[in-house]
Write a protein that holds these residues in place. Structure first.
Motif, mmCIF file in Angstrom:
data_model
loop_
_atom_site.group_PDB
_atom_site.id
_atom_site.type_symbol
_atom_site.label_atom_id
_atom_site.label_comp_id
_atom_site.label_asym_id
_atom_site.label_seq_id
_atom_site.Cartn_x
_atom_site.Cartn_y
_atom_site.Cartn_z
ATOM 1 N N VAL A 142 67.518 10.801 45.440
ATOM 2 C CA VAL A 142 67.681 12.075 46.148
ATOM 3 C C VAL A 142 67.106 13.224 45.320
ATOM 4 O O VAL A 142 66.734 14.263 45.849
ATOM 5 C CB VAL A 142 69.180 12.315 46.473
ATOM 6 C CG1 VAL A 142 69.965 12.669 45.232
ATOM 7 C CG2 VAL A 142 69.349 13.387 47.527
ATOM 8 N N ILE A 143 66.966 13.029 43.995
ATOM 9 C CA ILE A 143 66.409 14.097 43.151
ATOM 10 C C ILE A 143 64.895 13.967 42.992
ATOM 11 O O ILE A 143 64.273 14.703 42.250
ATOM 12 C CB ILE A 143 67.084 14.121 41.750
ATOM 13 C CG1 ILE A 143 66.965 12.752 41.057
ATOM 14 C CG2 ILE A 143 68.508 14.550 41.838
ATOM 15 C CD1 ILE A 143 66.013 12.717 39.942
ATOM 16 N N GLU A 144 64.289 13.032 43.742
ATOM 17 C CA GLU A 144 62.837 12.836 43.655
ATOM 18 C C GLU A 144 62.089 14.137 43.963
ATOM 19 O O GLU A 144 61.098 14.475 43.337
ATOM 20 C CB GLU A 144 62.440 11.746 44.656
ATOM 21 C CG GLU A 144 61.014 11.305 44.579
ATOM 22 C CD GLU A 144 60.703 10.257 45.639
ATOM 23 O OE1 GLU A 144 59.531 10.146 46.007
ATOM 24 O OE2 GLU A 144 61.628 9.559 46.097
ATOM 25 N N VAL A 145 62.566 14.842 44.974
ATOM 26 C CA VAL A 145 62.033 16.179 45.265
ATOM 27 C C VAL A 145 63.192 17.133 45.030
ATOM 28 O O VAL A 145 64.139 17.142 45.790
ATOM 29 C CB VAL A 145 61.565 16.298 46.727
ATOM 30 C CG1 VAL A 145 61.130 17.715 47.017
ATOM 31 C CG2 VAL A 145 60.433 15.320 46.990
ATOM 32 N N GLY A 146 63.133 17.891 43.949
ATOM 33 C CA GLY A 146 64.297 18.698 43.614
ATOM 34 C C GLY A 146 63.960 19.959 42.867
ATOM 35 O O GLY A 146 62.813 20.387 42.810
ATOM 36 N N VAL A 147 65.000 20.521 42.297
ATOM 37 C CA VAL A 147 64.886 21.801 41.620
ATOM 38 C C VAL A 147 64.242 21.628 40.243
ATOM 39 O O VAL A 147 64.359 20.578 39.627
ATOM 40 C CB VAL A 147 66.296 22.426 41.499
ATOM 41 C CG1 VAL A 147 67.170 21.635 40.545
ATOM 42 C CG2 VAL A 147 66.218 23.879 41.095
ATOM 43 N N ASP A 148 63.543 22.661 39.805
ATOM 44 C CA ASP A 148 62.982 22.658 38.451
ATOM 45 C C ASP A 148 64.087 22.948 37.446
ATOM 46 O O ASP A 148 64.787 23.955 37.563
ATOM 47 C CB ASP A 148 61.917 23.759 38.320
ATOM 48 C CG ASP A 148 60.588 23.316 38.873
ATOM 49 O OD1 ASP A 148 60.463 22.132 39.216
ATOM 50 O OD2 ASP A 148 59.676 24.155 38.983
ATOM 51 N N VAL A 149 64.234 22.069 36.474
ATOM 52 C CA VAL A 149 65.169 22.314 35.370
ATOM 53 C C VAL A 149 64.359 22.180 34.078
ATOM 54 O O VAL A 149 64.242 21.083 33.515
ATOM 55 C CB VAL A 149 66.357 21.319 35.393
ATOM 56 C CG1 VAL A 149 67.358 21.654 34.281
ATOM 57 C CG2 VAL A 149 67.049 21.339 36.753
ATOM 58 N N PRO A 150 63.775 23.292 33.601
ATOM 59 C CA PRO A 150 62.896 23.221 32.426
ATOM 60 C C PRO A 150 63.576 22.652 31.188
ATOM 61 O O PRO A 150 62.915 22.114 30.299
ATOM 62 C CB PRO A 150 62.491 24.687 32.202
ATOM 63 C CG PRO A 150 62.666 25.339 33.537
ATOM 64 C CD PRO A 150 63.825 24.647 34.167
#
Length: 702
Positions: A552-560
């Motif tokens: 589910v996190i394959e397309v997700g938020v950027d967490v630098p």
């Protein structure tokens, strides 16, 4: 133009040997309803029955053999469910035992002492004697014999086999339908193509696909049918593209204005790559052409698609139009909103966010300002396609991670503008191999971002076996001490009896036990949307240090700040999925790592995928390798509605040379005769009309 009514459209119930019961099974299990369907139901492999072996030549590693000899003895053994039938076949070199455990009475009635038979099956060595269990059996010289030919094998279902419709029965039905209806099969390629390239005629190719005389004829038949399939798939896509350009006018963005120049010249915190500049030129050419743009923008994770999208939207704003960007999740929409707002800080461009979780009063405010023309750029989720979301003048719609949206959802954006359909920019971080782009996406213009921005540190990818788990955990603890965060991804949500790898729920408990002093969160597809969003947001904010998740996190938020991606049971994932997951890290300045954890014993194919991931970070190379390993049918997010049915023989993963050939051929034909109006192209025009019949306008956005 309607499909001509011929014997090819006749229901299979009319075919000798079928009947109602068999017809229902053929339709439900194989999708075969008419004579034409059965004629084009080709074998999946062929067994060489051109050679007859002697019993003295047998060895235990042979897959299938064909023997010829006389039955010298028949005996029945056992009783009830232990009953079996044995026969002894003698040739000039010795004796082979034939055994049947099922249908004993049936075969007992077919075996006659002293008669000469042809026997076909897999030999097994037991106690120094070769035996063949459940061999195929026919009298020497029987009509329609399979001896001396490449024997076709057809896929059937278990249910069909129980109803005595195995590969052999399908083969018999195919013989019957070819006798009755092969002459009705029309030629589909003009003579100037088949003659010039020495191709088999269509009917001859179909006959040879089912019952080839030799391997050379089979290869010629395959080449003919593959070429035809890929040629018409390419022509169909080109016809859709040409039709769209003729029928759909587009807003003309005649100027490159102040907002674009302020961001391009001084507002970007980085230098654009050569690829980004090239793609912007392609988009600029489209939006001033007077035709609607329908462009697919492909770029690996981190290649700078968002910057290109924002600059493209500013072209609309500078020409007095509005723009929108539609993302598949709220958290991704919020991320876009924040990054766009940051990029346009100090400019007079009005940017707004619209998501499902907003209060009604907030939504009402946004939609009122939108229709009044007070919002220049709207960022949102699929809520943008709702009827009540109306623009004053929508000039450009950007669709992010396009394979997450249905074709219909995407098409609704076409109706959001008053005069022309808006320009469409579709973005995908899933690289699509060139062979697929040439065919399946032939109706779109394709732009590729094939450079990463300078200064990005390559992600280190390593393979680890289960016995190295403690070392991996030690490494993760060290990264956490440095202030970093980590993802741990599992392939399942709950335990399956048939699969021996950990589920995400069990994994969550294991990670919490292994890292007791660390805040651990879990996210998977079954969590309620608001709960999922909160966990992801807590991870983005740094409250959660380790995120245990499914794809589910394959397309997700950027967490630098996330520098570690640990993928459990990595052998269970496809290459493209592994690459997408790896792209979740490496977004900050710190060195990032992707660890592919597998069991001790993995297949050769799985090991190939792991090696490719460890050796390369090039998404397009990985996509090509994925296509070779898995075939086009498994590629995520690439198949368009209806097109897979065109490919019964060809494979986009194996036939890239034919794809290139038909691409050149179709281009040459259309250059000489764009409307296919010349007499020699009448057949192509007729076939295309049949293929395009019933196409929905909204398919063209796909």
């Amino acid at each position: 133009m309607s499909t001509p009514h011929t014997i090819l459209n006749a229901p299979l119930t009319y075919l000798k040997g079928v009947g109602d019961r068999r017809a229902k099974l053929l339709e439900s299990d194989l999708g075969l309803r008419t004579y034409g369907d059965l004629i084009e139901y080709f074998p999946y492999r062929y067994i060489d029955r051109t050679r007859i072996y002697l019993s003295s030549e047998l060895h235990d590693q042979m897959p299938y053999v064909q023997l010829q000899g006389v039955i010298r003895g028949v005996q029945e053994e056992g009783s009830g469910h232990r009953r079996r039938l044995k026969a002894f076949l003698q040739d000039s070199a010795g004796v082979v035992e034939l055994v049947w455990f099922k249908s004993v009475d049936y075969f007992k009635g077919r075996l006659h002492l002293g008669q000469e038979y042809i026997v076909f099956g897999k030999p097994t060595l037991f106690n120094g004697t070769f035996s063949i269990s459940h061999p195929e059996l026919e009298l020497k010289g029987a009509p329609h014999s399979s001896v001396g030919m490449l024997y076709p094998m057809y896929h059937t279902s278990e249910r069909m086999k129980k109803a005595r419709i195995a590969s052999k029965e399908i083969s018999q039905l195919v013989r019957t339908v070819l006798r009755e209806a092969l002459d009705a099969v029309p030629e589909t390629l003009p003579n100037y193509i088949t003659g010039h390239y020495d191709m088999l005629p269509k009917r001859e190719a179909i006959r040879a696909m089912h019952f080839p005389n030799d391997t050379r004829e089979l290869e010629r038949a395959k080449l003919r049918l593959k070429t035809e399939e890929l040629f018409y798939l390419r022509m169909k896509m080109l016809a859709l593209k040409a039709g769209r350009r003729q029928q759909t006018g587009g807003y003309v963005f005649s100027k490159v204005g102040e907002h674009f120049h302020r961001l391009y010249d001084e507002g970007l915190p980085f230098e654009l790559t050569g690829a980004q500049k090239r793609v912007l030129r392609e988009i600029h050419t489209d939006v001033q052409s007077g035709h609607q743009m329908n462009r697919l923008l492909q770029g690996d994770v981190g290649s700078g698609k968002t910057a290109v999208a924002v600059l493209s939207m500013l072209l609309a704003v500078d020409n007095g139009m509005q723009a929108c960007i539609m993302a598949p999740t709220e958290i991704l929409a919020q991320q876009h909103y924040k990054s766009i707002t940051k990029l346009l800080h100090g400019q007079t461009v009005s940017v707004a966010l619209l998501t499902g979780s907003m209060k009604k009063s907030e939504k009402d405010s946004v939609t009122e300002r939108l229709i009044a023309g007070e919002i220049d750029i709207l960022v949102g989720t699929h809520i943008l396609i709702q009827d009540y979301v109306r623009f004053r003048d929508l000039g450009l719609a950007v669709i992010d991670e396009q394979h997450r949206f249905g074709v219909y959802q995407r098409s609704v954006l076409w109706d959001k503008s008053r005069h022309y359909s808006p320009h469409i920019l579709i973005m995908s971080a899933t690289p699509i191999p060139r062979t697929l782009a040439l065919t399946m996406y032939g109706d779109l213009d394709v732009s590729i971002l094939d450079e990463l921005p300078p200064g990005r540190t390559p992600i280190v990818t390593q393979h680890a076996f289960e016995h190295q788990r403690s070392d991996i955990y030690f490494f993760i603890r060290d990264q956490l001490r440095q202030g970093r965060q980590a993802y741990v991804v599992y392939p399942l949500i709950e335990e399956s009896e048939n699969l021996d790898y950990r589920s995400v729920e069990e994994g969550f408990e294991n990670i919490r036990n292994a890292f007791p002093a660390t805040q651990v969160g879990m996210v998977h597809g079954r969590l309620p949307a608001d709960e999922k969003e909160k966990v992801m947001q807590d991870f983005a904010d740094g409250t959660i240090r380790i995120l245990v998740a499914t794809t589910v996190i394959e397309v997700g938020v950027d967490v630098p700040n996330a520098s570690i991606m640990l993928i459990e049971s990595a052998e269970r994932f496809g290459l493209s999925q592994l690459h997408q997951l790896r792209g979740r890290v490496g977004r900050g300045t710190a060195q990032s790592y992707c660890i592919l954890m597998t069991g001790e014993d993995i297949s050769e194919n799985s090991m190939k995928r792991i090696r490719i991931m460890c050796e390369s970070s090039d998404g397009f190379y990985i996509a090509e390798e994925d296509l070779k390993l898995r075939g086009h049918g498994d590629m995520e997010g690439t198949a368009q509605s209806g097109d897979s049915t065109l490919l019964k023989v060809a494979s986009l993963s194996e036939d890239s040379r034919i794809v290139a050939f038909v691409s050149n051929l179709s281009g040459h034909i259309l250059q000489e005769d764009p409307m296919l109006s010349q007499p020699q192209n009448a057949l192509i025009r007729q076939q295309l009309s049949l293929l395009l019949e019933g196409e929905k306008d909204w398919l063209q956005i796909s």
